[in-house]
Design a protein around this motif. Structure first.
Motif, PDB file in Angstrom:
ATOM      1  N   GLU A  45      22.982  11.366  -2.213  1.00 43.27           N
ATOM      2  CA  GLU A  45      24.152  11.357  -3.102  1.00 43.27           C
ATOM      3  C   GLU A  45      24.415   9.957  -3.629  1.00 43.27           C
ATOM      4  O   GLU A  45      24.808   9.779  -4.783  1.00 43.27           O
ATOM      5  N   SER A  49      24.440   8.882  -7.462  1.00 39.86           N
ATOM      6  CA  SER A  49      25.592   8.170  -8.032  1.00 39.86           C
ATOM      7  C   SER A  49      25.145   6.917  -8.770  1.00 39.86           C
ATOM      8  O   SER A  49      25.635   6.627  -9.868  1.00 39.86           O
ATOM      9  N   TYR A  81      32.880   5.218  -8.558  1.00 45.06           N
ATOM     10  CA  TYR A  81      32.342   6.572  -8.720  1.00 45.06           C
ATOM     11  C   TYR A  81      32.268   7.277  -7.363  1.00 45.06           C
ATOM     12  O   TYR A  81      32.634   8.434  -7.226  1.00 45.06           O
ATOM     13  N   TRP A  82      31.812   6.570  -6.342  1.00 43.15           N
ATOM     14  CA  TRP A  82      31.664   7.113  -4.992  1.00 43.15           C
ATOM     15  C   TRP A  82      33.021   7.525  -4.415  1.00 43.15           C
ATOM     16  O   TRP A  82      33.191   8.627  -3.914  1.00 43.15           O
ATOM     17  N   ASN A  85      35.012  10.331  -6.441  1.00 45.39           N
ATOM     18  CA  ASN A  85      34.450  11.655  -6.214  1.00 45.39           C
ATOM     19  C   ASN A  85      34.595  12.080  -4.754  1.00 45.39           C
ATOM     20  O   ASN A  85      34.116  13.142  -4.373  1.00 45.39           O
ATOM     21  N   LYS A  86      35.236  11.237  -3.951  1.00 46.26           N
ATOM     22  CA  LYS A  86      35.537  11.497  -2.538  1.00 46.26           C
ATOM     23  C   LYS A  86      34.295  11.735  -1.683  1.00 46.26           C
ATOM     24  O   LYS A  86      34.325  12.502  -0.732  1.00 46.26           O
ATOM     25  N   TYR A  87      33.195  11.078  -2.022  1.00 47.41           N
ATOM     26  CA  TYR A  87      31.988  11.196  -1.210  1.00 47.41           C
ATOM     27  C   TYR A  87      32.171  10.530   0.146  1.00 47.41           C
ATOM     28  O   TYR A  87      31.520  10.902   1.115  1.00 47.41           O
ATOM     29  N   THR A 135      44.948   9.803  -5.045  1.00 45.78           N
ATOM     30  CA  THR A 135      43.845  10.755  -4.979  1.00 45.78           C
ATOM     31  C   THR A 135      44.312  12.203  -4.982  1.00 45.78           C
ATOM     32  O   THR A 135      43.541  13.090  -5.267  1.00 45.78           O
ATOM     33  N   ASP A 139      42.306  13.499 -11.511  1.00 46.84           N
ATOM     34  CA  ASP A 139      41.183  14.316 -11.939  1.00 46.84           C
ATOM     35  C   ASP A 139      40.131  13.351 -12.443  1.00 46.84           C
ATOM     36  O   ASP A 139      40.300  12.739 -13.489  1.00 46.84           O
ATOM     37  N   PHE A 140      39.052  13.195 -11.687  1.00 49.48           N
ATOM     38  CA  PHE A 140      38.047  12.204 -12.035  1.00 49.48           C
ATOM     39  C   PHE A 140      37.391  12.560 -13.353  1.00 49.48           C
ATOM     40  O   PHE A 140      36.994  13.684 -13.585  1.00 49.48           O
ATOM     41  N   ASP A 141      37.286  11.570 -14.198  1.00 50.41           N
ATOM     42  CA  ASP A 141      36.649  11.716 -15.487  1.00 50.41           C
ATOM     43  C   ASP A 141      35.819  10.463 -15.725  1.00 50.41           C
ATOM     44  O   ASP A 141      36.283   9.355 -15.479  1.00 50.41           O
ATOM     45  N   GLU A 142      34.602  10.653 -16.188  1.00 49.19           N
ATOM     46  CA  GLU A 142      33.715   9.510 -16.414  1.00 49.19           C
ATOM     47  C   GLU A 142      34.274   8.574 -17.473  1.00 49.19           C
ATOM     48  O   GLU A 142      34.025   7.378 -17.442  1.00 49.19           O
TER      49      GLU A 142
END
Length: 161
Positions: A45, A49, A81-82, A85-87, A135, A139-142
């Motif tokens: 992952e 990413s 990004y990591w 996205n809650k990785y 968090t 809403d994650f958006d690129e």
């Protein structure tokens, strides 16, 4: 061709991708994962990413390879990004979460005349590179990621005709 070869092929020769990956492994605490299968998934992952952020950067700067000047920006964007996205919660167990729960409580307001103190729970907030995100509602958006680093990216942008 595996993902690491794709990343190396789209990166300036002066950037050592192996060091880049090892630095992120350390930052994300991937080597501390006890479960071997979970560790492999987290590593995969992380590489995905890195590649996805690489493509975002290259699309924005209109170049074939990531220039050396964007090394730090790329690193910070992968971190954002990591976490967004809650990785980190998906792969790496948070040892500190078992500790002191009161560390998530902060003073929200203080009224001096009546001595009223209001506390706020900050357990749903995350601080990434100096920016605090809620968090629970994000809403994650690129585009949000690109917008944050737009000034740095535009310094390396080539115009298309």
């Amino acid at each position: 061709m595996n993902i690491l070869d794709k990343i190396k092929g789209r990166t300036n020769i002066d950037i050592d991708i192996d060091i880049f990956v090892e630095r992120l492994k350390k930052d994300f605490s991937i080597d501390t994962i006890a479960d071997k299968e979970k560790k492999e998934l987290a590593n995969e992952e992380m590489l995905n990413s890195i590649y996805e952020v690489l493509i975002l950067i290259l699309d924005k700067i209109n170049q074939d390879k990531v220039p050396v000047g964007l090394y730090t920006t790329w690193l910070e964007m992968v971190r954002d990004y990591w976490y967004l996205n809650k990785y980190d919660k998906k792969y790496v167990s948070n040892i500190d979460a078992e500790g002191n729960q009161s560390s998530n409580i902060r003073v929200k307001s203080i009224q001096v005349g009546d001595t009223t103190t209001t506390f706020a729970d900050t357990s749903s907030q995350i601080d990434i590179n100096g920016t605090t995100y809620d968090t629970g509602t994000i809403d994650f958006d690129e585009d949000m990621l690109i917008e944050k680093y737009k000034k740095r990216l535009y310094k390396h942008r080539k115009m298309r005709w």
